[in-house]
Design a protein around this motif. Structure first.
Motif, PDB file in Angstrom:
ATOM      1  N   ASP A  18       0.937  -1.356  -0.083  1.00  0.00           N
ATOM      2  CA  ASP A  18       0.047  -0.024  -0.070  1.00  0.00           C
ATOM      3  C   ASP A  18       0.866   1.070   0.051  1.00  0.00           C
ATOM      4  O   ASP A  18       0.559   2.069  -0.766  1.00  0.00           O
ATOM      5  N   TRP A  19       1.885   1.204   0.781  1.00  0.00           N
ATOM      6  CA  TRP A  19       2.917   2.431   0.680  1.00  0.00           C
ATOM      7  C   TRP A  19       3.567   2.521  -0.643  1.00  0.00           C
ATOM      8  O   TRP A  19       3.636   3.503  -1.067  1.00  0.00           O
ATOM      9  N   VAL A  20       3.966   1.230  -1.185  1.00  0.00           N
ATOM     10  CA  VAL A  20       4.353   1.441  -2.650  1.00  0.00           C
ATOM     11  C   VAL A  20       3.533   1.938  -3.775  1.00  0.00           C
ATOM     12  O   VAL A  20       3.655   2.819  -4.466  1.00  0.00           O
ATOM     13  N   THR A  21       2.396   1.689  -3.537  1.00  0.00           N
ATOM     14  CA  THR A  21       1.232   2.474  -4.369  1.00  0.00           C
ATOM     15  C   THR A  21       1.104   3.948  -3.841  1.00  0.00           C
ATOM     16  O   THR A  21       1.306   4.756  -4.938  1.00  0.00           O
ATOM     17  N   VAL A  73       4.038  10.438  -7.155  1.00  0.00           N
ATOM     18  CA  VAL A  73       4.812  10.984  -8.159  1.00  0.00           C
ATOM     19  C   VAL A  73       3.956  11.216  -9.765  1.00  0.00           C
ATOM     20  O   VAL A  73       4.154  12.405 -10.095  1.00  0.00           O
ATOM     21  N   ASN A  74       3.170  10.389 -10.040  1.00  0.00           N
ATOM     22  CA  ASN A  74       2.474  10.496 -11.080  1.00  0.00           C
ATOM     23  C   ASN A  74       1.414  11.404 -11.229  1.00  0.00           C
ATOM     24  O   ASN A  74       1.212  11.982 -11.969  1.00  0.00           O
ATOM     25  N   GLU A  75       0.801  11.577  -9.878  1.00  0.00           N
ATOM     26  CA  GLU A  75       0.074  12.714  -9.696  1.00  0.00           C
ATOM     27  C   GLU A  75       0.622  14.311  -9.979  1.00  0.00           C
ATOM     28  O   GLU A  75      -0.050  15.109 -10.516  1.00  0.00           O
ATOM     29  N   GLU A  76       1.873  14.217  -9.425  1.00  0.00           N
ATOM     30  CA  GLU A  76       2.751  15.359  -9.490  1.00  0.00           C
ATOM     31  C   GLU A  76       2.872  15.790 -10.976  1.00  0.00           C
ATOM     32  O   GLU A  76       3.019  16.800 -11.620  1.00  0.00           O
ATOM     33  N   ASN A  77       3.439  14.549 -11.604  1.00  0.00           N
ATOM     34  CA  ASN A  77       3.694  14.554 -12.931  1.00  0.00           C
ATOM     35  C   ASN A  77       2.551  15.253 -13.962  1.00  0.00           C
ATOM     36  O   ASN A  77       2.594  15.955 -14.909  1.00  0.00           O
ATOM     37  N   THR A 120      11.102   7.566 -18.423  1.00  0.00           N
ATOM     38  CA  THR A 120      10.265   8.639 -19.166  1.00  0.00           C
ATOM     39  C   THR A 120       9.227   9.376 -18.136  1.00  0.00           C
ATOM     40  O   THR A 120       9.594   8.919 -17.012  1.00  0.00           O
ATOM     41  N   ASN A 121       8.660  10.321 -18.102  1.00  0.00           N
ATOM     42  CA  ASN A 121       7.391  11.032 -17.211  1.00  0.00           C
ATOM     43  C   ASN A 121       6.545  10.217 -17.336  1.00  0.00           C
ATOM     44  O   ASN A 121       5.892   9.948 -15.997  1.00  0.00           O
ATOM     45  N   GLY A 122       6.052   9.525 -18.082  1.00  0.00           N
ATOM     46  CA  GLY A 122       4.892   8.601 -18.090  1.00  0.00           C
ATOM     47  C   GLY A 122       5.034   7.261 -17.171  1.00  0.00           C
ATOM     48  O   GLY A 122       4.156   6.839 -16.524  1.00  0.00           O
ATOM     49  N   ALA A 123       6.077   7.008 -17.015  1.00  0.00           N
ATOM     50  CA  ALA A 123       6.699   6.073 -16.353  1.00  0.00           C
ATOM     51  C   ALA A 123       7.606   6.551 -15.071  1.00  0.00           C
ATOM     52  O   ALA A 123       8.184   5.399 -14.401  1.00  0.00           O
ATOM     53  N   ALA A 124       7.412   7.735 -14.528  1.00  0.00           N
ATOM     54  CA  ALA A 124       8.254   8.284 -13.502  1.00  0.00           C
ATOM     55  C   ALA A 124       7.989   7.767 -12.201  1.00  0.00           C
ATOM     56  O   ALA A 124       8.753   7.860 -11.331  1.00  0.00           O
ATOM     57  N   GLY A 125       6.897   7.325 -11.817  1.00  0.00           N
ATOM     58  CA  GLY A 125       6.613   6.818 -10.452  1.00  0.00           C
ATOM     59  C   GLY A 125       7.394   5.439 -10.075  1.00  0.00           C
ATOM     60  O   GLY A 125       7.498   5.201  -8.982  1.00  0.00           O
ATOM     61  N   GLN A 168      -2.840  10.433 -17.359  1.00  0.00           N
ATOM     62  CA  GLN A 168      -3.692  10.386 -16.067  1.00  0.00           C
ATOM     63  C   GLN A 168      -4.358   9.083 -16.065  1.00  0.00           C
ATOM     64  O   GLN A 168      -3.738   8.259 -15.194  1.00  0.00           O
ATOM     65  N   VAL A 169      -5.213   8.601 -16.906  1.00  0.00           N
ATOM     66  CA  VAL A 169      -5.987   7.436 -17.143  1.00  0.00           C
ATOM     67  C   VAL A 169      -5.502   6.763 -18.340  1.00  0.00           C
ATOM     68  O   VAL A 169      -5.701   7.297 -19.422  1.00  0.00           O
ATOM     69  N   PRO A 170      -4.749   5.682 -18.180  1.00  0.00           N
ATOM     70  CA  PRO A 170      -4.576   4.621 -17.185  1.00  0.00           C
ATOM     71  C   PRO A 170      -3.015   4.777 -16.639  1.00  0.00           C
ATOM     72  O   PRO A 170      -2.844   4.097 -15.501  1.00  0.00           O
ATOM     73  N   CYS A 171      -2.482   5.919 -16.897  1.00  0.00           N
ATOM     74  CA  CYS A 171      -1.160   6.049 -16.685  1.00  0.00           C
ATOM     75  C   CYS A 171      -0.761   6.113 -15.192  1.00  0.00           C
ATOM     76  O   CYS A 171       0.298   5.474 -14.784  1.00  0.00           O
ATOM     77  N   ILE A 172      -1.431   6.693 -14.452  1.00  0.00           N
ATOM     78  CA  ILE A 172      -1.083   7.029 -13.050  1.00  0.00           C
ATOM     79  C   ILE A 172      -1.190   5.580 -12.049  1.00  0.00           C
ATOM     80  O   ILE A 172      -0.096   5.134 -11.605  1.00  0.00           O
ATOM     81  N   GLU A 173      -2.391   4.705 -12.392  1.00  0.00           N
ATOM     82  CA  GLU A 173      -2.585   3.409 -11.824  1.00  0.00           C
ATOM     83  C   GLU A 173      -1.595   2.462 -12.263  1.00  0.00           C
ATOM     84  O   GLU A 173      -1.099   1.801 -11.494  1.00  0.00           O
ATOM     85  N   ARG A 174      -1.105   2.668 -13.644  1.00  0.00           N
ATOM     86  CA  ARG A 174      -0.254   1.694 -14.327  1.00  0.00           C
ATOM     87  C   ARG A 174       1.332   1.799 -13.462  1.00  0.00           C
ATOM     88  O   ARG A 174       1.784   0.839 -13.500  1.00  0.00           O
TER      89      ARG A 174
END
Length: 466
Positions: free
Chosen positions: A267-270, A276-280, A291-296, A394-400
């Motif tokens: 859960d902490w990893v999530t 990170v990706n919400e900031e991105n 890349t930025n799309g995979a920055a988290g 954002q979708v689906p990038c952040i959850e991905r």
């Protein structure tokens, strides 16, 4: 082709390395070229054209703003993020931009910044053409650039099918495949990060590399903290709510070190990945990784190791990042890290592979176990499409990113339970990823014309902007 760890990990801004960081750098390169050739005083107008994926999803990825800032001489790693909205408003309201930061030229975004949504340039899907015009409308200078993924930019003269970045410097231990890398480890009795340490000396001394890696880790940590603090809705029109702050509040009831749930660490990893990706997605300060799309993914897995291992040191951080970079170099040299070229398997898949290898290294893995972890991380991301809803990261990038972070941890742990011997090599997986990307239809490669982008919501990309 020599690639440094700091080519894979660069400080920049969101939401996209190929659509924001790359275009800003390209625009700044064009402005600098005009200055070097003493042509700036003769320029009265600038025309910028975006092709392929840049044209298809440019608005959602913040490309127009990035181009304007780049033409004014800004760089992704140093631009004042807080000042961006006011500066863009000034350019748009006045119809003027400060070329190179000093020379005022006319600029109408409607007529001078054109997004070609279906037309591509020959070398790469992320093509850009810049033209400087004098007061009579005659061409002063023109140049074509390509944003080839991860913030890498090449001009038309440097673009080629086999070599993207010409860097003739000699490395202590050059390698172009995982097989070569493992052979060097065995013959020299070195680990993968030790090989990278030696290779980095071709650019700078060891202390400068240390300082650079610490700065990358600092920005990663600050990005996680910022993502946890900032609440609200992400820009762009989809009204995606930031989830990291609320998740952090929930997890504070069961902090690190007192987790009773065996899977609580995930859960902490999530949380780390989401923050990170919400900031991105909001255009914040980010580390391109790769890349930025995979920055988290890499920050999330490194946070996991630092926060949940019994002991972690500064050396572990260095070893993690250097090992991840070695794996990223293999993807960059032999395939692609551009979603517009090979789909999200080249972004999230590559980052998952890099993070898995980095984690295996700091868990005490042998070079063979590290290679195995990286192979597992990529093998199970093969065929991953890039289909951002509304052209937004954002979708689906952040959850991905959150899912790939957990997959990277699983890949590393699986590899550590083995002895490094396995059937499928990392080199074969990288080749398969490249071949799969070639076979993938363009609508699944960062154009928002396929997949979730057309099945979740129907919003014209032109009305969505970061």
């Amino acid at each position: 082709m020599a690639i440094s760890v700091f080519d894979l990990f660069k400080v920049g801004i969101g939401p996209s390395s190929s659509h924001t960081v790359g275009p800003m750098k390209a625009a700044a390169m064009f402005a600098e070229r005009l200055q070097q050739n003493a042509q700036v005083p003769t320029v009265a107008r600038i025309k910028a054209e975006m092709f392929g994926s840049l044209g298809a999803t440019g608005n959602g990825h913040g490309t127009p703003k990035a181009v304007l800032l780049g033409l004014e001489g800004e760089q992704p790693e140093t631009v004042d993020i807080e000042s961006i909205p006011a500066r863009i408003d000034r350019i748009r309201n006045e119809g003027l931009l400060q070329l190179g930061g000093s020379h005022s030229v006319g600029f109408s975004e409607e007529t001078d910044l054109i997004l070609h949504r279906r037309e591509e340039l020959p070398f790469h899907p992320n093509g850009m053409a810049f033209t400087a015009l004098d007061g009579a409308g005659a061409v002063v200078a023109s140049q074509t650039y390509y944003s080839v993924g991860g913030g890498f930019v090449v001009d038309a003269e440097s673009a080629g099918k086999d070599t993207l970045i010409e860097d003739p410097r000699a490395l202590a231990f050059p390698f172009s495949s995982a097989e070569e890398l493992l052979a060097i480890c065995e013959s020299q009795g070195l680990t993968i990060p030790q090989i990278m340490w030696e290779n980095e000396k071709a650019w700078r001394d060891e202390e400068q590399t240390r300082e650079g890696l610490l700065d990358i880790w600092r920005v990663m940590r600050e990005c996680v903290s910022a993502g946890i603090r900032r609440e609200g809705v992400l820009p762009g029109g989809l009204k995606v709510k930031r989830r990291a702050p609320e998740l952090h509040q929930q997890l504070q009831q069961n902090p690190v070190g007192s987790i009773s749930d065996p899977l609580g660490a995930l859960d902490w990893v999530t949380l780390y990945a989401l923050s990170v990706n919400e900031e991105n997605a909001a255009g914040g300060r980010i580390v391109t990784a790769p890349t930025n799309g995979a920055a988290g993914i890499i920050p999330a897995v490194l946070h996991y190791f630092v926060n949940f291992s019994q002991q972690s040191s500064e050396k572990d951080v260095f070893d993690f990042l250097l090992t991840a970079a070695a794996i990223g170099i293999l993807f960059k040299k032999n395939a692609s890290i551009s979603g517009a070229e090979v789909g999200c398997q080249g972004e999230v898949g590559a980052a998952c592979s890099m993070a898995a290898g980095g984690l295996a290294q700091v868990l005490g893995g042998t070079p063979e176990q590290v290679e195995n972890a990286a192979e597992i991380g990529m093998e199970h991301n093969l065929g991953l499409t890039c289909d951002p809803v509304g052209g937004l990261v954002q979708v689906p990038c952040i959850e991905r990113n959150a899912m790939a972070s957990i997959k990277a941890i699983s890949a590393a742990r699986m590899a550590m339970r083995g002895d490094g011997n396995h059937l499928v090599s990392l080199d074969k997986v990288i080749k398969t990823m490249r071949d799969t990307g070639k076979d993938m239809q363009d609508k699944y490669k960062e154009t928002s014309r396929g997949g979730l982008a057309v099945n979740v919501i129907e919003v014209p990309v032109s009305v969505i902007e970061c």
